[in-house]
Design an enzyme around this catalytic site. Structure first.
Site, PDB file in Angstrom:
ATOM      1  N   ASP A  67       0.816  -1.215   0.000  1.00 53.27           N
ATOM      2  CA  ASP A  67       0.000   0.000   0.000  1.00 53.27           C
ATOM      3  C   ASP A  67       0.848   1.264   0.000  1.00 53.27           C
ATOM      4  OD1 ASP A  67       0.924  -0.511   2.577  1.00 53.27           O
ATOM      5  OD2 ASP A  67      -1.058  -0.958   3.382  1.00 53.27           O
ATOM      6  N   ASN A 136      -7.458  -2.780  14.240  1.00 53.40           N
ATOM      7  CA  ASN A 136      -8.846  -3.033  13.838  1.00 53.40           C
ATOM      8  C   ASN A 136      -8.958  -4.273  12.941  1.00 53.40           C
ATOM      9  OD1 ASN A 136      -7.762  -2.180  11.452  1.00 53.40           O
ATOM     10  ND2 ASN A 136      -9.082  -0.406  11.172  1.00 53.40           N
ATOM     11  N   HIS A 138      -7.190  -4.834  10.184  1.00 55.06           N
ATOM     12  CA  HIS A 138      -6.941  -4.636   8.749  1.00 55.06           C
ATOM     13  C   HIS A 138      -5.671  -5.350   8.285  1.00 55.06           C
ATOM     14  CE1 HIS A 138      -4.577  -0.546   9.261  1.00 55.06           C
ATOM     15  NE2 HIS A 138      -3.764  -1.576   9.348  1.00 55.06           N
ATOM     16  N   GLU A 143      -9.705  -2.010   5.237  1.00 54.61           N
ATOM     17  CA  GLU A 143     -10.305  -1.664   6.519  1.00 54.61           C
ATOM     18  C   GLU A 143     -11.585  -2.475   6.753  1.00 54.61           C
ATOM     19  OE1 GLU A 143      -8.338  -0.119   8.222  1.00 54.61           O
ATOM     20  OE2 GLU A 143      -7.929   1.949   7.659  1.00 54.61           O
TER      21      GLU A 143
HETATM   22  C1  F6R Z   1       1.498  -1.526   6.106  1.00 52.25           C
HETATM   23  C2  F6R Z   1       0.196  -2.156   6.186  1.00 52.25           C
HETATM   24  C3  F6R Z   1      -0.584  -2.190   7.449  1.00 52.25           C
HETATM   25  C4  F6R Z   1       0.251  -2.510   8.680  1.00 52.25           C
HETATM   26  C5  F6R Z   1      -0.616  -2.489   9.939  1.00 52.25           C
HETATM   27  C6  F6R Z   1       0.198  -2.730  11.185  1.00 52.25           C
HETATM   28  O1  F6R Z   1       2.028  -1.626   4.796  1.00 52.25           O
HETATM   29  O2  F6R Z   1      -0.251  -2.622   5.196  1.00 52.25           O
HETATM   30  O3  F6R Z   1      -1.609  -3.148   7.311  1.00 52.25           O
HETATM   31  O4  F6R Z   1       0.848  -3.778   8.524  1.00 52.25           O
HETATM   32  O5  F6R Z   1      -1.247  -1.253  10.047  1.00 52.25           O
HETATM   33  O6  F6R Z   1       1.067  -1.658  11.367  1.00 52.25           O
HETATM   34  P1  F6R Z   1       2.184  -1.669  12.507  1.00 52.25           P
HETATM   35  O7  F6R Z   1       3.144  -2.719  12.153  1.00 52.25           O
HETATM   36  O8  F6R Z   1       2.785  -0.284  12.426  1.00 52.25           O
HETATM   37  O9  F6R Z   1       1.471  -1.903  13.776  1.00 52.25           O
END
Ligand code: F6R
Length: 246
Positions: A67, A136, A138, A143
């Site tokens: 992303d 959450n 995701h 989301e």
């Molecule tokens: C990042 C992504 C997100 C993160 C998720 C966890 O490229 O796709 O899904 O993997 O938000 O983020 P952290 O590791 O910062 O807790």
């Protein structure tokens, strides 16, 4: 689903790097799907170390990131492009043309999404997709929703995600509201998935994703039906399974 529970973040980072390194050794021209965020930082540090010690080469590897924020230029310190360059790509022997990250400053975002999805398909598909998990539930920026979004798409970020990611920005008003993300089907087409979860902050999301019903309200729950998922969690992230005696 193969679940590996390790003591702490340090062990998780080393184990994650070993799994990625094994993939590259088994198939030097493999296609990796990569994530950003806090969780894979230690894994990237370990991979950089392996490369600098000449134990690993990315010279044949192609990568696709999950992303990117919409509206941040590549040299913005909060763009995922910048993150990937600083934390991995600038320190390894990957070829620039083999790096793919959605272009969040594309004039036509819909066209960018189609191009990105086509490029993944043209690569032969992702051999190993690394994922983190949001509080959450995701994965990528898919989301919680009423349905699973299939292909690479433009997404409006959830207020919880904006809040969580505001730690990287001067304040939450500066967190972009939109992003480009691989879709759930794009992720599910990966031959193998490595889901990383670290810290008690992720315990509930991990529990719901692995032990709860499969629902777009917890996007990571779809991983329950993938045929080759490795879940790599530290004790803190896995604590709800212990409490429930699972
Ligand atoms: C990042 C992504 C997100 C993160 C998720 C966890 O490229 O796709 O899904 O993997 O938000 O983020 P952290 O590791 O910062 O807790």
């Amino acid at each position: 689903m193969n679940t590996i529970v390790v003591k702490d973040y340090n062990e998780l980072s080393k184990m994650a790097a070993s799994i990625v390194a094994e993939q590259i050794t088994a198939k030097p021209e493999c296609v990796l799907g990569l994530a950003t965020g806090s969780t894979p930082l230690g894994m990237y540090r370990e991979l950089v170390k392996k490369c600098s010690e000449q134990k690993l080469s990315f010279s044949g590897v192609r990568t696709f990131n999950l992303d990117e924020y919409i509206g941040l230029s590549k040299n913005n310190e909060n763009s995922y492009y910048y993150y990937m360059m600083k934390n991995l790509f600038e320190h390894i022997d990957i070829k620039t043309e083999n790096i793919h990250i959605p272009d969040g400053s594309a004039v036509d975002v819909d066209e960018e999404c189609v191009k990105y999805e086509n490029a993944i398909n043209a690569s032969g598909g992702i051999d190993l997709q690394v994922l983190g998990i949001g509080k959450n539930g995701h994965i990528g920026f898919n989301e919680p929703d009423l349905y699973f979004e299939a292909a690479t798409h433009k997404v409006r970020l959830d207020s919880e995600t904006i809040q969580a990611n505001s730690r990287f920005f001067p304040n939450s008003d500066q967190v972009p509201r939109y992003a480009v993300s691989m879709g759930v089907k794009t992720i599910m087409k990966a031959k193998r998935i490595l889901l990383l979860a670290s810290s008690g902050e992720k315990a509930e999301a991990l529990y719901k994703a692995l032990a709860g019903p499969i629902t777009p309200d917890v996007p990571a729950s779809i991983l329950q039906v993938h045929q080759d998922v490795v879940v790599l969690a530290d004790e803190s992230a896995y604590c709800m399974f212990r409490k429930k005696g699972a």
